[in-house]
Design an enzyme around this catalytic site. Structure first.
Site, PDB file in Angstrom:
ATOM      1  N   HIS A  19       1.033  -1.587  -0.070  1.00  0.00           N
ATOM      2  CA  HIS A  19      -0.177   0.160   0.155  1.00  0.00           C
ATOM      3  C   HIS A  19       1.177   1.127   0.630  1.00  0.00           C
ATOM      4  O   HIS A  19       1.390   1.444   0.869  1.00  0.00           O
ATOM      5  CB  HIS A  19      -0.546   0.476   1.337  1.00  0.00           C
ATOM      6  CG  HIS A  19      -2.007  -0.823   1.381  1.00  0.00           C
ATOM      7  ND1 HIS A  19      -3.080  -0.858   1.072  1.00  0.00           N
ATOM      8  CD2 HIS A  19      -1.502  -1.989   1.685  1.00  0.00           C
ATOM      9  CE1 HIS A  19      -3.579  -2.474   0.689  1.00  0.00           C
ATOM     10  NE2 HIS A  19      -2.764  -2.777   1.895  1.00  0.00           N
ATOM     11  N   HIS A 197      -7.746  -8.200  -0.406  1.00  0.00           N
ATOM     12  CA  HIS A 197      -7.341  -8.982   0.562  1.00  0.00           C
ATOM     13  C   HIS A 197      -8.677  -9.656   1.505  1.00  0.00           C
ATOM     14  O   HIS A 197     -10.380  -9.417   1.452  1.00  0.00           O
ATOM     15  CB  HIS A 197      -7.424  -7.741   2.108  1.00  0.00           C
ATOM     16  CG  HIS A 197      -6.800  -6.569   1.736  1.00  0.00           C
ATOM     17  ND1 HIS A 197      -6.006  -6.068   0.248  1.00  0.00           N
ATOM     18  CD2 HIS A 197      -5.705  -6.141   2.255  1.00  0.00           C
ATOM     19  CE1 HIS A 197      -4.977  -5.285   0.476  1.00  0.00           C
ATOM     20  NE2 HIS A 197      -4.652  -5.606   1.779  1.00  0.00           N
ATOM     21  N   GLU A 200      -7.521 -12.150   5.990  1.00  0.00           N
ATOM     22  CA  GLU A 200      -5.982 -11.661   6.955  1.00  0.00           C
ATOM     23  C   GLU A 200      -7.219 -11.181   8.530  1.00  0.00           C
ATOM     24  O   GLU A 200      -6.453 -12.601   9.192  1.00  0.00           O
ATOM     25  CB  GLU A 200      -6.244 -10.569   6.397  1.00  0.00           C
ATOM     26  CG  GLU A 200      -5.005  -9.761   7.811  1.00  0.00           C
ATOM     27  CD  GLU A 200      -4.752  -8.038   7.197  1.00  0.00           C
ATOM     28  OE1 GLU A 200      -3.701  -7.738   8.319  1.00  0.00           O
ATOM     29  OE2 GLU A 200      -6.161  -7.535   6.753  1.00  0.00           O
ATOM     30  N   ASP A 278       3.435  -5.078   2.719  1.00  0.00           N
ATOM     31  CA  ASP A 278       2.133  -4.411   3.034  1.00  0.00           C
ATOM     32  C   ASP A 278       2.162  -2.745   3.330  1.00  0.00           C
ATOM     33  O   ASP A 278       1.480  -2.325   2.113  1.00  0.00           O
ATOM     34  CB  ASP A 278       1.800  -5.107   4.478  1.00  0.00           C
ATOM     35  CG  ASP A 278      -0.258  -5.219   4.792  1.00  0.00           C
ATOM     36  OD1 ASP A 278      -0.604  -4.648   3.813  1.00  0.00           O
ATOM     37  OD2 ASP A 278      -0.661  -5.457   5.394  1.00  0.00           O
TER      38      ASP A 278
END
Length: 338
Positions: A19, A197, A200, A278
Site C-alpha cells: 500500500h 484482501h 487476514e 504491506d
C-alpha cells in the site's frame, strides 16, 4: 559464500502487496505536513513511531488514514512513490504492483487525478532510475458502500489504461467480498484484473466469496485458508497466488510471533505463497526485512527463498515473456550463490 542477509538483498523478486500510503515514513509525514501547512497530532518523529502499537487492523487504520491527510499534491504522491521505489530497488525488487486508495484522498477533497498522476510520475521515474517496472492497483475501501466504489471506478476512467487491476482493502470483518460483487464485475468488463484482501482477519468464507463472487486473479493475505483443508486444496490446485505479509501479520496480532508464522507450512502444502511488506512504514520493515524475518523465524533455506521469489514473478501481472526474463535472472542468481 555470501551470508543470508546479503543473499536476500540481492535476490531478484517482485513485490505484489504494498500500500503506497503505508510507505509514508514519519519523517515524510512531517516534511509533507510542513510543505502543505497541515497540522498533525504529533510533536516528533519519535512520538509518531511510539503510536505504532496495534492490537488489530482497525487500530492501524485509524492512524493510517490520519497520516494520509498530509498528502495533498501531485508532488507529494510522486515523492512518496520514489522513496518507496528507492528502498525497493535496494531490496532486490525488480517489479512492484502497488495499491493506492483513491477514496482516502477524494473524501478529503483531493481530486482522483492528483494521486494518480503523482504516482504514475513516480513510477515512470523509478523505471528510468532503477530499471524497476511497476503496475498500479486501485483499491476500494470496503468499509464504504458499493455506490461509493462505483463512483470511484467512474472517476478512474481517464486513467483506466494505466491501471492494471482493482483491489479491496480496509476493515475486513463485517464487510464481506460479496458486498462488492457488482463493482468487481464492472471492473472485469473493463478488462481490469481483480485482487482482494481476504482471510487476514475475516473467516475462510470470505476467501470463498472472493474466489466465487469477485472472481479474483490473486488473493491478498489468505492466511485463514489454512483452517479449511478443502480450500487449501482448491488454492493449490488452481495455482492461486497468495500475497503474504509476515511482519504485518505479527504487528496486527493475527500471528502471535514470527516464529509461529505459517509461511513454510503454506509452501509445504503447495500454495503459491509470496512475501511482501504491506504497509512497511507502520509494520517495521520493507520486503527484504520480511524475507529476513521469515527466514530466521521459520528457518527457511535458500531453496525456500528462491521459491518465494519465483512465486512473486509467477503471480505478477507481467506478460509471459517478461516473467521468463525475470525467472532466468533469478535462476542465474541462485546458481551463482548455490
Amino acid at each position: 559464500m555470501i551470508d543470508t542477509d546479503s543473499f536476500i538483498a540481492g535476490l531478484p523478486k517482485a513485490e505484489l502487496h504494498l500500500h503506497i500510503e503505508g510507505s509514508l515514513e514519519p519523517e515524510q509525514m512531517f516534511e509533507f505536513a510542513r510543505r502543505n501547512q497541515v497540522a498533525i497530532p504529533y510533536a516528533s518523529v519519535e512520538e509518531v513511531r511510539a503510536a505504532y502499537q496495534f492490537s488489530n487492523l482497525q487500530d492501524f487504520l485509524d492512524i493510517y488514514y490520519a497520516g494520509a491527510d498530509v498528502l495533498r499534491t501531485e508532488e507529494d504522491f510522486r515523492d512518496l512513490a520514489l522513496a518507496y521505489f528507492d528502498r525497493a530497488a535496494a531490496d532486490g525488487v525488480r517489479h512492484a504492483e502497488i495499491f493506492f486508495d483513491p477514496q482516502t484522498h477524494t473524501d478529503r477533497g483531493i481530486p482522483f487525478g492528483v494521486a494518480a498522476n503523482g504516482l504514475l510520475a513516480g513510477m515512470a521515474e523509478a523505471e528510468a532510475k532503477h530499471g524497476l517496472t511497476s503496475k498500479l492497483i486501485l483499491c476500494f475501501l470496503r468499509h464504504l458502500d458499493e455506490e461509493e466504489a462505483f463512483k470511484t471506478l467512474g472517476q478512474a476512467q481517464p486513467w483506466i489504461d494505466r491501471i492494471e487491476a482493482v483491489g479491496l482493502d480496509s476493515s475486513e470483518v463485517g464487510h464481506p467480498p460479496s458486498k462488492f460483487e457488482r463493482v468487481f464485475a464492472a471492473a472485469a468488463a473493463m478488462g481490469l484484473k481483480r485482487v482482494a484482501h481476504a482471510g487476514e482477519e475475516g473467516p475462510p468464507e470470505y476467501i470463498y466469496e472472493a474466489l466465487d463472487l469477485l472472481k479474483i486473479d490473486r488473493l491478498d493475505h489468505g492466511n485463514r485458508a489454512l483452517e479449511n483443508p478443502d480450500l487449501v486444496t482448491r488454492l493449490a490446485r488452481s495455482g492461486m497466488t497468495l500475497t503474504v505479509c509476515p511482519l504485518s501479520n505479527v504487528k496486527l496480532c493475527n500471528v502471535a510471533s514470527i516464529d509461529e508464522h505459517p509461511i513454510d507450512r503454506m509452501l509445504a502444502l503447495g500454495l503459491r505463497a509470496t512475501i511482501n511488506s504491506d504497509d512497511p512504514a507502520y509494520f517495521g520493515g520493507y520486503v527484504a526485512d520480511n524475507y529476513r524475518a521469515a527466514a530466521a523465524g521459520r528457518r527457511l533455506d535458500r531453496k525456500d527463498l528462491v521459491t518465494l521469489a519465483r512465486n512473486s514473478f509467477l503471480g505478477s501481472f507481467l506478460p509471459d515473456e517478461e516473467v521468463s526474463r525475470h525467472l532466468a535472472a533469478l535462476d542465474a542468481y541462485a546458481e551463482a550463490h548455490a
